[in-house]
Write a protein that holds these residues in place. Structure first.
Motif, PDB file in Angstrom:
ATOM      1  N   PHE A 163      -5.458   6.676   1.472  1.00 59.57           N
ATOM      2  CA  PHE A 163      -4.592   6.393   2.609  1.00 59.57           C
ATOM      3  C   PHE A 163      -4.548   4.893   2.913  1.00 59.57           C
ATOM      4  O   PHE A 163      -5.572   4.201   2.849  1.00 59.57           O
ATOM      5  CB  PHE A 163      -5.069   7.148   3.854  1.00 59.57           C
ATOM      6  CG  PHE A 163      -5.072   8.633   3.684  1.00 59.57           C
ATOM      7  CD1 PHE A 163      -3.896   9.362   3.792  1.00 59.57           C
ATOM      8  CD2 PHE A 163      -6.246   9.314   3.374  1.00 59.57           C
ATOM      9  CE1 PHE A 163      -3.886  10.731   3.607  1.00 59.57           C
ATOM     10  CE2 PHE A 163      -6.256  10.681   3.193  1.00 59.57           C
ATOM     11  CZ  PHE A 163      -5.070  11.404   3.304  1.00 59.57           C
ATOM     12  N   GLY A 164      -3.349   4.413   3.247  1.00 60.74           N
ATOM     13  CA  GLY A 164      -3.143   3.031   3.677  1.00 60.74           C
ATOM     14  C   GLY A 164      -2.391   3.021   4.992  1.00 60.74           C
ATOM     15  O   GLY A 164      -1.398   2.304   5.142  1.00 60.74           O
ATOM     16  N   ILE A 165      -2.832   3.823   5.945  1.00 63.48           N
ATOM     17  CA  ILE A 165      -2.163   3.980   7.238  1.00 63.48           C
ATOM     18  C   ILE A 165      -2.822   3.063   8.262  1.00 63.48           C
ATOM     19  O   ILE A 165      -4.027   3.153   8.505  1.00 63.48           O
ATOM     20  CB  ILE A 165      -2.233   5.441   7.719  1.00 63.48           C
ATOM     21  CG1 ILE A 165      -1.569   6.372   6.702  1.00 63.48           C
ATOM     22  CG2 ILE A 165      -1.575   5.592   9.091  1.00 63.48           C
ATOM     23  CD1 ILE A 165      -1.725   7.853   7.026  1.00 63.48           C
ATOM     24  N   TYR A 225       0.825  -1.192   0.000  1.00 59.87           N
ATOM     25  CA  TYR A 225       0.000   0.000   0.000  1.00 59.87           C
ATOM     26  C   TYR A 225       0.865   1.251   0.000  1.00 59.87           C
ATOM     27  O   TYR A 225       1.876   1.316   0.694  1.00 59.87           O
ATOM     28  CB  TYR A 225      -0.880   0.050   1.244  1.00 59.87           C
ATOM     29  CG  TYR A 225      -2.067  -0.872   1.229  1.00 59.87           C
ATOM     30  CD1 TYR A 225      -3.146  -0.625   0.398  1.00 59.87           C
ATOM     31  CD2 TYR A 225      -2.124  -1.977   2.069  1.00 59.87           C
ATOM     32  CE1 TYR A 225      -4.251  -1.460   0.399  1.00 59.87           C
ATOM     33  CE2 TYR A 225      -3.217  -2.813   2.078  1.00 59.87           C
ATOM     34  CZ  TYR A 225      -4.283  -2.545   1.237  1.00 59.87           C
ATOM     35  OH  TYR A 225      -5.363  -3.376   1.232  1.00 59.87           O
ATOM     36  N   CYS A 226       0.441   2.255  -0.757  1.00 62.69           N
ATOM     37  CA  CYS A 226       0.981   3.597  -0.557  1.00 62.69           C
ATOM     38  C   CYS A 226       0.320   4.144   0.700  1.00 62.69           C
ATOM     39  O   CYS A 226      -0.910   4.173   0.795  1.00 62.69           O
ATOM     40  CB  CYS A 226       0.670   4.490  -1.758  1.00 62.69           C
ATOM     41  SG  CYS A 226       1.233   6.195  -1.552  1.00 62.69           S
ATOM     42  N   GLY A 227       1.123   4.569   1.680  1.00 59.56           N
ATOM     43  CA  GLY A 227       0.556   5.038   2.937  1.00 59.56           C
ATOM     44  C   GLY A 227      -0.303   6.275   2.774  1.00 59.56           C
ATOM     45  O   GLY A 227      -1.353   6.402   3.406  1.00 59.56           O
ATOM     46  N   THR A 251     -15.196   8.232  10.695  1.00 59.32           N
ATOM     47  CA  THR A 251     -14.943   7.435  11.892  1.00 59.32           C
ATOM     48  C   THR A 251     -14.144   6.204  11.501  1.00 59.32           C
ATOM     49  O   THR A 251     -14.141   5.778  10.352  1.00 59.32           O
ATOM     50  CB  THR A 251     -16.256   7.001  12.559  1.00 59.32           C
ATOM     51  OG1 THR A 251     -17.030   6.238  11.631  1.00 59.32           O
ATOM     52  CG2 THR A 251     -17.062   8.214  13.010  1.00 59.32           C
ATOM     53  N   GLY A 252     -13.457   5.645  12.500  1.00 58.20           N
ATOM     54  CA  GLY A 252     -12.709   4.413  12.274  1.00 58.20           C
ATOM     55  C   GLY A 252     -11.272   4.676  11.889  1.00 58.20           C
ATOM     56  O   GLY A 252     -10.632   5.604  12.367  1.00 58.20           O
ATOM     57  N   SER A 253     -10.779   3.857  10.971  1.00 59.11           N
ATOM     58  CA  SER A 253      -9.358   3.819  10.637  1.00 59.11           C
ATOM     59  C   SER A 253      -9.074   4.576   9.348  1.00 59.11           C
ATOM     60  O   SER A 253      -9.954   4.774   8.501  1.00 59.11           O
ATOM     61  CB  SER A 253      -8.932   2.354  10.480  1.00 59.11           C
ATOM     62  OG  SER A 253      -7.627   2.247   9.975  1.00 59.11           O
ATOM     63  N   LEU A 254      -7.803   4.999   9.168  1.00 58.74           N
ATOM     64  CA  LEU A 254      -7.353   5.556   7.902  1.00 58.74           C
ATOM     65  C   LEU A 254      -6.929   4.469   6.919  1.00 58.74           C
ATOM     66  O   LEU A 254      -6.676   4.761   5.752  1.00 58.74           O
ATOM     67  CB  LEU A 254      -6.165   6.507   8.127  1.00 58.74           C
ATOM     68  CG  LEU A 254      -6.501   7.957   8.470  1.00 58.74           C
ATOM     69  CD1 LEU A 254      -5.240   8.708   8.872  1.00 58.74           C
ATOM     70  CD2 LEU A 254      -7.173   8.654   7.300  1.00 58.74           C
ATOM     71  N   PHE A 255      -6.829   3.231   7.389  1.00 59.28           N
ATOM     72  CA  PHE A 255      -6.415   2.148   6.504  1.00 59.28           C
ATOM     73  C   PHE A 255      -7.493   1.883   5.469  1.00 59.28           C
ATOM     74  O   PHE A 255      -8.620   1.499   5.784  1.00 59.28           O
ATOM     75  CB  PHE A 255      -6.136   0.880   7.314  1.00 59.28           C
ATOM     76  CG  PHE A 255      -5.887  -0.328   6.453  1.00 59.28           C
ATOM     77  CD1 PHE A 255      -4.730  -0.445   5.717  1.00 59.28           C
ATOM     78  CD2 PHE A 255      -6.832  -1.346   6.368  1.00 59.28           C
ATOM     79  CE1 PHE A 255      -4.508  -1.547   4.908  1.00 59.28           C
ATOM     80  CE2 PHE A 255      -6.625  -2.451   5.575  1.00 59.28           C
ATOM     81  CZ  PHE A 255      -5.451  -2.556   4.838  1.00 59.28           C
ATOM     82  N   GLY A 256      -7.161   2.113   4.183  1.00 60.56           N
ATOM     83  CA  GLY A 256      -8.106   1.855   3.114  1.00 60.56           C
ATOM     84  C   GLY A 256      -9.206   2.882   3.024  1.00 60.56           C
ATOM     85  O   GLY A 256     -10.378   2.537   2.911  1.00 60.56           O
ATOM     86  N   THR A 257      -8.857   4.185   3.091  1.00 61.60           N
ATOM     87  CA  THR A 257      -9.850   5.241   2.949  1.00 61.60           C
ATOM     88  C   THR A 257      -9.464   6.175   1.817  1.00 61.60           C
ATOM     89  O   THR A 257      -8.294   6.282   1.446  1.00 61.60           O
ATOM     90  CB  THR A 257      -9.993   6.067   4.241  1.00 61.60           C
ATOM     91  OG1 THR A 257      -8.720   6.617   4.600  1.00 61.60           O
ATOM     92  CG2 THR A 257     -10.517   5.220   5.378  1.00 61.60           C
ATOM     93  N   ALA A 258     -10.441   6.876   1.279  1.00 65.35           N
ATOM     94  CA  ALA A 258     -10.217   7.839   0.209  1.00 65.35           C
ATOM     95  C   ALA A 258     -11.096   9.057   0.448  1.00 65.35           C
ATOM     96  O   ALA A 258     -12.150   8.959   1.083  1.00 65.35           O
ATOM     97  CB  ALA A 258     -10.534   7.210  -1.147  1.00 65.35           C
ATOM     98  N   VAL A 259     -10.658  10.213  -0.056  1.00 65.13           N
ATOM     99  CA  VAL A 259     -11.440  11.437   0.083  1.00 65.13           C
ATOM    100  C   VAL A 259     -11.150  12.349  -1.102  1.00 65.13           C
ATOM    101  O   VAL A 259     -10.009  12.443  -1.564  1.00 65.13           O
ATOM    102  CB  VAL A 259     -11.128  12.147   1.423  1.00 65.13           C
ATOM    103  CG1 VAL A 259      -9.667  12.560   1.502  1.00 65.13           C
ATOM    104  CG2 VAL A 259     -12.050  13.328   1.657  1.00 65.13           C
ATOM    105  N   ASP A 260     -12.183  12.999  -1.625  1.00 68.99           N
ATOM    106  CA  ASP A 260     -12.004  13.952  -2.715  1.00 68.99           C
ATOM    107  C   ASP A 260     -11.432  15.259  -2.181  1.00 68.99           C
ATOM    108  O   ASP A 260     -11.786  15.708  -1.079  1.00 68.99           O
ATOM    109  CB  ASP A 260     -13.340  14.239  -3.394  1.00 68.99           C
ATOM    110  CG  ASP A 260     -13.798  13.109  -4.300  1.00 68.99           C
ATOM    111  OD1 ASP A 260     -13.083  12.099  -4.382  1.00 68.99           O
ATOM    112  OD2 ASP A 260     -14.868  13.244  -4.909  1.00 68.99           O
TER     113      ASP A 260
END
Length: 661
Positions: free
Chosen positions: A453-455, A441-443, A489-498
């Protein structure tokens, strides 16, 4: 080391989910950012859904499996001890079955082991649909169908009355992979013409034709009597007992899509019984890629003064006529693995080895090849074989904290000695590091209008270790030039935002709350960074901004880890101590070198803070502190800040990270 014990199903499933989801499948759903509308939400990507969505199914015979959108694994590896389990794929579906079932099941019977179909019926078709989004003709143009006759001979020299034939295209691996149940010795099927690998499986006998050309009217013969070479676990320099063994076949067409779908089949024997798989001899392939990988985990005696284990793997570009029976000590790498016990030296840590050919791993394939059960607080000497061309990834799951840690990928070198401590020091956000041998993953990365994000929120102090706590909760917020851009809410692992195009200053805050144990109940991290999304150094193909279009680049986030001289239960004595602070940049980002840092300590849970004198430079810092006698029975907390020459910074609070004895 402990012998295998039964693990709770939903946590073991996460081991499979994250291992299978790693470095593939990010899919972004756009969010609205119209003027005057409320802040957007962070969107879960498909990789995150694969890591969290799961369905429990029961296979014929009673074995249970956890199915995710990316595949299936036994829910409880220990429950399959003494059995050999076969996994293979066909038409986007994964089959998981005892090897003996292949010799007696008809096509209808084999359907009972179709974990994808079972999950679709039990938990909904949409979540567990096959991953192939387009028919092969849409990606490869038209092709001609050809009639194939396959003659299958069993080990008695008679036309087979049971078994399975797998056909894997060496021209279109991602599109053409199918199986047929065999009866009365002859199969007549129609498949696209071209080059194929044909694999005939009868119980534990595997007969392989790695490269056959199929036209209209082609006839082939696969004779199980030629499969006489048993791949045994080799003898080890020190006494051991076999814990598990595995044999896997990979076949790719040399394209990224084909190599990413290259795991053809896998036999896994859990327990001390030998794998017992026999294979034939083959010539090397001339088109595409082929690999056969044999692994074995062998444990030292339970009464050894210091626990040790051998993790052995060999990779072949064809099937030879003989296999190693002994291990040369000089060919091994030694890894000292220490397992911290933040909730005490009780329970079990599950150690999962993932061994995959480098060419497949860099395309995103990940294959779990063995399992060990370790008591927290244990130090384990791990002797690792160094067969060329294999990527090793180790994962550790702590049942007490519901935490999964994924270590840095390695290609071990003979004679090397390394050490790693799992769950060392306070948990904090961390990302994977690209070592060149596997997709990761790119962090933190972005194209012109979307950040991904893959943090992992629960990494430890070892660089490149990413941790995900599946019982964690928390909030995340992103501001742009001081205005709230998105919340979640939750984790930054596997999230996206415009995000809007153009250069701006961002502030990303992640607050994580944990429910297990008395130490490290939370982490509060704020990243401040200036970026023009999508602009910057190009990422390697093995570190994709998957799901994003247009130029993509890493964001200039900083990551920090602290380590101090606490024991394996994260306890400190009163008196003099030192703490190290290491600050790294998101890999491939254009951020400047780290130029400064501060550290503060608290002995009252964060009510009051004392500044520490920090020495060092360029991201490596150190400070001394003294735990007063009045803190006995209490905790030690840290607060840190670090920044680079362009104003990017990280601010982090690690409350109640250590217990004072």
């Amino acid at each position: 080391m402990k012998r295998p014990i039964r693990l709770t199903g939903h946590r073991t499933s996460r081991v499979a989910a994250l291992g299978l989801a790693a470095a593939c499948g990010l899919f972004v759903v756009p969010a609205s950012h119209a003027e005057g509308t409320p802040p957007a939400s962070f969107v879960r990507t498909s990789a995150a859904r694969a890591a969290s969505a799961s369905c429990q199914v029961t296979l014929p015979g009673g074995l249970k499996a956890t199915v995710t959108p990316d595949g299936a694994r036994l829910t409880d590896p220990a429950a399959a001890t003494g059995q050999t389990v076969l996994s293979f794929r066909s038409g986007g579906h994964q089959y998981l079955m005892p090897a003996s079932a292949t010799a007696r099941s008809a096509t209808k019977g084999l359907a009972g082991y179709d974990t994808t179909a079972l999950a679709q019926r039990a938990c909904g078709a949409d979540a567990f649909a096959p991953p192939t989004a387009q028919p092969s003709s849409a990606r490869h143009g038209s092709y001609t169908m050809g009639r194939l006759t396959a003659h299958l001979i069993d080990t008695d020299g008679k036309p087979t009355n049971g078994g399975t034939l797998l056909l894997v295209s060496a021209d279109r691996t991602a599109d053409t992979n199918t199986f047929f149940a065999a009866y009365r010795g002859t199969l007549k099927v129609s498949v696209p013409t071209g080059r194929y690998e044909a694999v005939y499986v009868q119980d534990r006998h595997v007969t392989i034709a790695p490269e056959v050309t199929i036209g209209d009217g082609t006839s082939i013969t696969l004779d199980a009597r030629t499969s006489t070479h048993e791949i045994k676990a080799p003898s080890t320099p020190r006494p051991t007992t076999l814990a598990d063994s595995e044999f896997a076949l990979y076949r790719g067409d040399g394209t990224p899509d084909g190599d990413a779908d290259s795991l053809v089949l896998q036999f896994l024997s859990l327990g001390s019984d030998p794998l017992g798989v026999t294979v034939n001899t083959t010539a090397p392939v001339k088109h595409g890629r082929f690999a056969a990988v044999a692994t074995a985990d062998l444990e030292g005696p339970a009464d050894a003064p210091r626990p040790y284990v051998y993790h052995v793997a060999d990779s072949y570009d064809h099937l030879p006529s003989s296999y190693p029976t002994t291990i040369d000590p000089k060919s091994l790498s030694t890894v000292t693995q220490t397992f911290s016990a933040p909730t005490g030296p009780t329970g079990t840590d599950l150690l999962v080895q993932n061994v995959t050919p480098v060419w497949a791993a860099t395309a995103g394939v990940r294959s779990a090849t063995g399992f060990d059960y370790v008591t927290p607080g244990t130090t384990l000497t791990d002797y690792v074989s160094t067969s060329a061309g294999l990527d090793w990834r180790t994962q550790v799951q702590d049942e007490q904290t519901s935490l999964l840690l994924t270590g840095k990928d390695t290609v071990p070198r003979a004679g090397s000695h390394t050490s790693v401590t799992w769950e060392a020091d306070a948990p904090r956000p961390g990302v994977q590091v690209d070592t060149g041998s596997s997709a990761v993953y790119c962090g933190a990365c972005a194209n012109a209008d979307t950040m991904v994000f893959g943090i992992g929120e629960d990494g430890d102090s070892t660089p490149g270790t990413m941790g995900v706590g599946f019982d964690d909760s928390g909030t995340i917020t992103l501001t742009r030039n001081g205005t709230v851009q998105a919340t979640g809410t939750g984790s930054l692992f596997g999230t996206a935002v415009d995000v809007p195009a153009g250069r701006a200053t961002y502030r990303l805050r992640q607050q994580t709350t944990r429910v297990h144990g008395d130490l490290s109940p939370s982490t509060d991290t704020t990243w401040t960074f200036t970026a023009d999304p999508g602009k910057g150094r190009a990422l390697p193909s093995r570190v994709p901004c998957t799901g994003l279009t247009g130029p993509c680049a890493a964001l200039p986030l900083l990551f920090a880890s602290t380590s101090t001289d606490a024991d394996l239960q994260h306890r400190l004595a009163t008196g003099r101590h030192s703490v190290a602070l290491d600050v790294t940049r998101e890999q491939y980002s254009s951020s400047a070198p780290v130029t400064g840092a501060t550290l503060q300590v608290s002995y009252d849970g964060g009510t009051t803070w004392q500044g520490l004198h920090v020495t060092g430079a360029h991201g490596a810092y150190r400070a001394a502190y003294t735990v007063p006698a009045s803190a006995s029975g209490g905790t030690v907390s840290f607060k840190l800040s670090a920044w680079d020459g362009q104003g990017n910074r990280i601010d982090q609070v690690l409350p109640r990270a250590y217990q004072v004895r």
